[in-house]
Enzyme design. Structure first.
Site, mmCIF file in Angstrom:
data_model
loop_
_atom_site.group_PDB
_atom_site.id
_atom_site.type_symbol
_atom_site.label_atom_id
_atom_site.label_comp_id
_atom_site.label_asym_id
_atom_site.label_seq_id
_atom_site.Cartn_x
_atom_site.Cartn_y
_atom_site.Cartn_z
ATOM 1 N N ASP B 25 0.709 -1.079 0.307
ATOM 2 C CA ASP B 25 -0.560 -0.200 -0.002
ATOM 3 C C ASP B 25 0.953 1.242 -0.018
ATOM 4 O OD1 ASP B 25 -1.823 1.977 0.498
ATOM 5 O OD2 ASP B 25 -2.458 0.944 1.959
ATOM 6 N N LYS B 87 3.356 11.188 -2.970
ATOM 7 C CA LYS B 87 2.594 10.652 -4.111
ATOM 8 C C LYS B 87 1.473 11.629 -5.367
ATOM 9 C CE LYS B 87 -1.297 6.244 -3.694
ATOM 10 N NZ LYS B 87 -2.228 6.549 -2.718
ATOM 11 N N GLU B 184 -7.284 0.986 -5.041
ATOM 12 C CA GLU B 184 -6.700 0.380 -3.103
ATOM 13 C C GLU B 184 -8.556 0.241 -2.742
ATOM 14 O OE1 GLU B 184 -6.113 4.766 -2.252
ATOM 15 O OE2 GLU B 184 -3.830 4.263 -3.542
ATOM 16 N N ASP B 206 -12.724 5.907 2.431
ATOM 17 C CA ASP B 206 -11.315 6.294 2.961
ATOM 18 C C ASP B 206 -11.212 7.599 3.410
ATOM 19 O OD1 ASP B 206 -8.881 6.036 2.890
ATOM 20 O OD2 ASP B 206 -8.383 4.839 1.286
#
Lengths: 107, 622
Positions: B25, B87, B184, B206
């Site tokens: 992850d 990211k 994800e 999330d």
């Protein structure tokens, strides 16, 4: 003579089976392969076969097929930690020599 | 001696052939690595037992690189060389990155992806991410005592091709073979075993440290399809900490704190928040540098009250995502909670209320994505038996299609379609009395077959003779879960059939796929012209052929002059066809068709006369 689990191994095995959600015990065995003749087998068991020999150790069923039994008589399976790695270790009194990594052995 | 893991029945590996695979992850704030050991997915911890690796990389002046907790410590003192949340820059140009001006980095806008100037030179986001992945790879290899065969790396569902490719490149740079990139939310659903569950629609909520994502997934036949995504890139657990921090300042009645005191209070706020997830109340005791002392107790209800607006704010994207997917809350079969912030009971309550059902929370929300990725990696590495019936989740990287007349491609399955997939399209014959048809299966984004990749050829024979365009030939493309393509063609009136099997991605490297995609975009203009030209050339050929055929049959209907005029138009059109101007060919076709208007009418009359000759009127039913 029999095949046994150490207390720590038994604790981990029953834990793994519980988390996996099914399985009646653990199978120890040998097969002919590897650089030094024999290799260990370590698998979950969903159902035992007719000819299997079943031991019980610290409340966990240890299942061995009759062909593997002579190679494993007196073996204790232990659970150990080495650095970041952890896993099972065969303490097998029948072993004469083993390959450098210990993944296969000779009796 | 090597340590053994328990295998699934019948799946004990040969010595030295353990297939170690991990799931990663690669998060904005934290990254994790997980694997399946003894049949159970677990996250791998570092030497001190921490499994979360902060996604922070620090380039030091002495040439060494810190990753994780050590780099976090330097964030305040060496901000320029300490990159957090890299990211956000993956596969992005400078103009795509929000709030550049508030970031402490020295950006360099190069073509394609933004780069950062550090004390160790210019670094691309790919290189920085590779450092994080390398650290996780080393941890995994130390934990598993062996080399990895590959990794499944998760990416947000909304990541585009450039961002996905950048993630893959980072893995390659880190020496990690990528088994697959997995969305994800899909990974989270896999961790909960939803892929084995009944079909239906699932929501993945999330709430991470600084971002909120909501994805609506549809599960059918073991394959997850992302129906819609929504979110808020500036809303996360940190906002809850901040709200509590402000409340403490307000209640404590102290002088505006120094930077250091503020940091201490912020940490306390965070601790209190975490404590409130398991306790009804949390104490806040801080002795400040300024000599003042904060001594407060915050209850769960107070905390829920002061952060109610933040929870409400997450429901906006939830509503939008559902609307985009065309669904009502009660049509959602299950809700998966991801991200540490979803531990807060009042968030769980709000989500339960909105969807009218309890969300899934029994897995650690920080780890659930990595665990799902590990389970997928375990399957892809071949550590489970086929009979476990895991379908693979994948998409087609390049469009699949057929060659049509004139060397043009007709796309049947567009790229990025999820597997498995089946599509059918009808084609027809080009010539009168045509009894066979050749099929050429190609892959690529370009308009001309010569620029695409040839996959297979096959023929359909035994088509009953009919006039051109009357036959209906149904061509079906089917790609199964393993990416195996089968193409079949069936003539609908007679039922004759032919088919072929191919593996579409066989032998194509990622570079080649990327190259083919790029050339598809770069040559879009050329391709359009080329297609127009070929279409007109094919049409001209067809018209000439039909005209010549007609002259051969009914030439007697024409005077010598008329015949000469038509033949001149044909010669003229042939000459135009050799050229490159599709408009000129079009006008040539129009000219020929005008020249033959009379002839066509006369042929029609004569054929009707022939058909009716020798029949009485009452033989024809009206």
């Amino acid at each position: 003579m029999s095949v046994t689990l150490s207390e720590s191994a038994a604790k981990h095995v029953s834990n793994f089976i519980a988390k996996r959600g099914r399985g009646v015990g653990i199978r120890l065995g040998v097969k002919t392969s590897g650089c030094s003749g024999m290799a260990y087998k370590l698998e979950f068991v969903d159902e035992t076969q007719g000819e299997d020999v079943v031991f019980e150790s610290h409340g966990v069923k240890v299942i061995v097929d009759p062909k593997s039994l002579p190679y494993l008589e007196g073996t204790e399976l232990d659970f150990v930690r080495e650095g970041l790695n952890e896993g099972f270790k065969f303490n097998n009194p029948n072993v004469k020599d083993q390959c450098g990594c210990g993944e296969s052995f000779n009796v | 001696m090597a340590l053994l893991q328990i295998a699934e029945p019948g799946m004990s590996a040969e010595p030295h052939k353990h297939r170690l695979a991990v799931g990663i992850d690669l998060g904005t704030t934290n990254s994790l690595v997980a694997t399946v050991r003894n049949g159970i997915a677990v996250c791998l911890a570092d030497e001190t037992g921490r499994s979360m690796l902060p996604s922070v990389v620090r380039y030091r002046a002495d040439g060494s690189i810190d990753v994780g907790h050590k780099a976090v410590a330097a964030q305040a003192t060496d901000a320029k060389n300490t990159i957090v949340s890299v990211k956000r820059f993956m596969g992005r140009g400078l103009k795509d990155v929000a709030h550049v001006e508030t970031m402490p980095y020295d950006f360099e806008d190069s073509t394609g992806m933004v780069r950062l100037r550090t004390v160790q030179g210019v670094k691309s986001p790919v290189e920085i991410s590779a450092e994080i992945l390398r650290t996780l790879r080393r941890r995994a290899e130390a934990s598993l005592a062996g080399e990895l065969v590959g990794a499944v790396i998760t990416v947000p569902a909304y990541f585009d091709d450039a961002q996905r490719q950048a993630t893959k490149d980072a893995a390659t740079l880190a020496g990690l073979p990528v088994l697959r990139l997995l969305n994800e939310p899909t990974a989270a659903a896999v961790a909960y075993g939803l892929d084995n569950a009944a079909e239906g629609v699932y929501a993945v909520y999330d709430l991470g440290g600084g971002t909120f994502d909501l994805s609506i997934l549809k599960l059918s036949r073991g394959v997850f399809e992302v129906l819609s995504t929504n979110g808020d890139a500036a809303l996360g657990g940190d906002d809850f900490d901040h709200r509590l921090f402000c409340w403490i300042l307000d209640k404590a009645d102290i002088a505006p704190p120094s930077m250091e005191d503020a940091r201490r209070l912020q940490m306390k706020a965070r601790e209190a928040k975490e404590l409130l997830s398991s306790c009804e109340e949390a104490p806040v005791h801080v002795a400040l540098r300024s000599g003042e002392e904060v001594n407060l107790v915050v209850t769960r209800d107070e905390f829920a009250d002061m952060t109610r607006h933040l929870v409400q704010k997450t429901l906006g994207p939830v509503r939008k995502a559902l609307r985009d997917a065309g669904l009502a809350p009660d049509e959602v079969k299950g809700v998966v909670m991801v991200g540490g912030a979803t531990r807060m009971p009042h968030i769980q309550r709000a989500v339960a209320e909105y969807f009218g059902q309890e969300p899934l929370t029994n897995l650690d929300p920080d780890k659930v994505v990595a665990l799902g990725a590990a389970m997928q990696a375990n399957v892809l590495a071949g550590n489970r038996k086929d009979e476990d019936d895991w379908l693979l989740l994948d998409v087609i990287p390049l469009s699949l299609g057929l060659e049509t007349m004139g060397g043009l491609t007709e796309k049947v399955i567009p790229r990025n379609s999820t597997l498995p997939i089946a599509r059918a399209q009808e084609f027809t014959t080009f010539k009168d009395g045509q009894t066979a048809m050749a099929f050429h299966v190609v892959q690529g984004e370009r308009e001309l077959v010569s620029d695409c990749r040839s996959l297979a050829r096959f023929e359909l024979r035994g088509i009953p003779p009919m006039v051109a365009g009357a036959a209906r030939i149904r061509v079906s493309f089917q790609v199964d879960a393993d990416g195996l393509l089968s193409v079949s063609a069936r003539e609908m009136s007679s039922g004759v059939e032919a088919s072929v099997l191919v593996k579409p991605s066989y032998g194509l490297t990622d570079d080649e796929i990327a190259g083919m995609l790029k050339s598809g975009v770069e040559h879009a203009g050329d391709d359009m012209l080329a297609r127009a030209l070929r279409e007109q050339q094919v049409e001209a050929e067809r018209v000439i052929e039909a005209t010549e055929h007609a002259i051969e049959q009914d030439g007697a209907l024409l005077s010598a002059d008329e015949r000469a005029a038509i033949e001149k138009s044909i010669t003229n059109l042939r000459a135009l066809c050799a050229g490159q101007d599709h408009r000129a060919i079009k006008s040539g076709i129009d000219a020929l068709s005008r020249a033959t208007d009379d002839f066509a009418a006369r042929r029609m009359d004569s054929s009707i006369r022939n058909a009716l000759a020798g029949h009485k009127v009452d033989e024809f039913e009206t």
